[in-house]
Structure formats: C-alpha cells, structure tokens
Motif scaffolding. Structure first.
Motif, PDB file in Angstrom:
ATOM      1  N   ASN A   1       0.533  -0.959  -0.103  1.00  0.00           N
ATOM      2  CA  ASN A   1      -0.041   0.414   0.127  1.00  0.00           C
ATOM      3  C   ASN A   1       0.974   1.096  -0.279  1.00  0.00           C
ATOM      4  OD1 ASN A   1      -2.565  -1.172  -0.265  1.00  0.00           O
ATOM      5  ND2 ASN A   1      -2.505  -2.038   1.892  1.00  0.00           N
ATOM      6  N   SER A   2       1.494   1.148   0.815  1.00  0.00           N
ATOM      7  CA  SER A   2       2.511   2.243   1.508  1.00  0.00           C
ATOM      8  C   SER A   2       3.492   2.902  -0.194  1.00  0.00           C
ATOM      9  CB  SER A   2       3.728   2.478   1.663  1.00  0.00           C
ATOM     10  OG  SER A   2       5.023   1.443   2.048  1.00  0.00           O
ATOM     11  N   ALA A   3       4.186   1.430  -1.244  1.00  0.00           N
ATOM     12  CA  ALA A   3       4.610   1.389  -2.282  1.00  0.00           C
ATOM     13  C   ALA A   3       3.347   2.142  -3.580  1.00  0.00           C
ATOM     14  CB  ALA A   3       5.100   0.621  -3.112  1.00  0.00           C
ATOM     15  N   TYR A   4       2.476   1.836  -3.627  1.00  0.00           N
ATOM     16  CA  TYR A   4       0.939   1.946  -4.678  1.00  0.00           C
ATOM     17  C   TYR A   4       0.629   3.570  -4.271  1.00  0.00           C
ATOM     18  CZ  TYR A   4      -3.674   1.951  -6.702  1.00  0.00           C
ATOM     19  OH  TYR A   4      -4.175   2.062  -7.629  1.00  0.00           O
ATOM     20  N   LYS A   5       0.911   3.640  -2.598  1.00  0.00           N
ATOM     21  CA  LYS A   5       0.476   4.970  -2.622  1.00  0.00           C
ATOM     22  C   LYS A   5       1.544   6.396  -2.987  1.00  0.00           C
ATOM     23  CE  LYS A   5      -1.937   8.178   0.600  1.00  0.00           C
ATOM     24  NZ  LYS A   5      -2.291   8.158   1.827  1.00  0.00           N
ATOM     25  N   HIS A   6       2.658   5.796  -3.020  1.00  0.00           N
ATOM     26  CA  HIS A   6       4.406   6.734  -3.624  1.00  0.00           C
ATOM     27  C   HIS A   6       4.260   6.992  -5.019  1.00  0.00           C
ATOM     28  CE1 HIS A   6       7.818   8.184  -3.528  1.00  0.00           C
ATOM     29  NE2 HIS A   6       8.738   7.349  -3.920  1.00  0.00           N
ATOM     30  N   TYR A   7       4.133   5.251  -5.760  1.00  0.00           N
ATOM     31  CA  TYR A   7       4.015   5.879  -6.799  1.00  0.00           C
ATOM     32  C   TYR A   7       1.890   6.378  -7.972  1.00  0.00           C
ATOM     33  CZ  TYR A   7       4.392   4.807 -12.020  1.00  0.00           C
ATOM     34  OH  TYR A   7       4.855   4.408 -13.123  1.00  0.00           O
TER      35      TYR A   7
ATOM     36  N   LYS B   1       0.374   8.399  -6.462  1.00  0.00           N
ATOM     37  CA  LYS B   1      -0.208   8.952  -5.813  1.00  0.00           C
ATOM     38  C   LYS B   1      -1.899   8.750  -4.907  1.00  0.00           C
ATOM     39  CE  LYS B   1       3.032  11.863  -6.411  1.00  0.00           C
ATOM     40  NZ  LYS B   1       5.022  10.887  -6.092  1.00  0.00           N
TER      41      LYS B   1
ATOM     42  N   LYS C   1      -5.309   6.115  -3.124  1.00  0.00           N
ATOM     43  CA  LYS C   1      -4.965   5.162  -1.885  1.00  0.00           C
ATOM     44  C   LYS C   1      -5.237   3.929  -2.820  1.00  0.00           C
ATOM     45  CE  LYS C   1      -6.999   3.479   2.216  1.00  0.00           C
ATOM     46  NZ  LYS C   1      -8.584   3.469   2.393  1.00  0.00           N
TER      47      LYS C   1
ATOM     48  N   VAL D   1       5.654  -2.270  -7.075  1.00  0.00           N
ATOM     49  CA  VAL D   1       4.013  -1.750  -5.817  1.00  0.00           C
ATOM     50  C   VAL D   1       3.529  -3.510  -4.995  1.00  0.00           C
ATOM     51  CG1 VAL D   1       3.303   0.337  -7.326  1.00  0.00           C
ATOM     52  CG2 VAL D   1       2.663  -1.798  -7.797  1.00  0.00           C
TER      53      VAL D   1
END
Length: 161
Positions: free
Chosen positions: A68-74, A76, A78, A152
C-alpha cells in the motif's frame, strides 16, 4: 465473450493459437497453477484499481500482495480496487478472466517488477479457464495501453533472498 475479444486481439500478432483453454477453472492463482502445472508465482494475476476515477490494471506475480505505501507513493492515491460490477463495466473482462489484453483505451496497464524474475509467466486470456504463456518482455509488448514497469508489490522479495 471476452476470450473471443482477446483471441481476435492476438490475431494481429499471429499469437491467437498460443491461448490455452482448460476444462477446469483457472480463475484464481491457485486454480491456474494447478491447471497449468506450474508454481503459483508464475501466474500473472491482473488486479483492477481506480486512480482519479480512471481504471488501471496492475499485472503482478501470483505470490505477491499490493504494498500500500509503495502504491500510494507511485500513484499518489490510496489503493482502491474495483468492485465486481466495475471490473465488468470498466475493463470489459469478468473477474477470473481479467487480463491486460483487448482493453478499452482509457484502461492503463502497469506491470510489476515481480514478474521479471521468471522466463515466462501466464496471464489470463479473457475467461476463467484460459491463459497465455509469455515472457515478461512479450507481456510488455502485447499489453494494451502499457504505461510502465512499477514496483508496488510485496511478499516476493523475501522468498528470493
């Protein structure tokens, strides 16, 4: 039927005859691995999300989960998976047969780096009892609306160490 759309899509590349169909379901990673006689990690599962109200697909190795954090980082945003109905309406394939082929123009495709550790992988081909064997490079070349390779997913690096 979505498999017929996928078969027609692969005709342009002379690859329609590479589509495998099974007498049994291949709708989940586990079932596809059994149908193909391969480890589940080599099943290229296709996950459907909404980003800024637009559908995207992430194709990842069968032994992964979304980080989830990598997804959100890539992205932008949730990670918000599509509902069963949204998958059918937005993607044009039903759950169990979702694949990165023969897609509407607005559906962007991302491939997760977890697939790159295999010589070949097996994404679905539009139905809950089909697959096609492709190298990661072929998957990139033949995926509709391919955007980028992303990192991700989690759960697979630990196994590799």
């Amino acid at each position: 039927m979505a498999i017929e759309k996928v078969r027609a899509y692969f005709e342009q590349f002379d690859l329609a005859d590479k589509i495998l169909e099974f007498e049994v379901s291949s709708a989940t990673v586990e079932l596809a691995a059994i149908a193909l006689g391969v480890e589940g990690a080599r099943i290229a599962k296709t996950l459907s999300f909404l980003v800024d109200d637009e559908p995207i697909l992430i194709v990842a190795a069968g032994d992964t989960k979304i980080n989830n954090s990598a997804y959100k980082h890539y992205f932008k945003a949730k990670a918000k998976m599509l509902t069963y109905e949204q998958v059918h309406d937005f993607i044009g394939h039903d759950v169990g047969g979702v694949c990165p082929f023969a897609l509407p123009q607005n559906v962007k495709v991302y491939l997760d780096v977890s697939l790159q550790r295999f010589q070949t992988v097996f994404p679905a081909a539009g139905s809950s009892n089909s697959a096609i064997e492709l190298t990661p490079q072929e998957l990139e070349a033949y995926a509709s609306n391919f955007v980028a390779w992303v990192d991700v997913c989690k759960g697979w690096q630990e196994e590799a160490e």
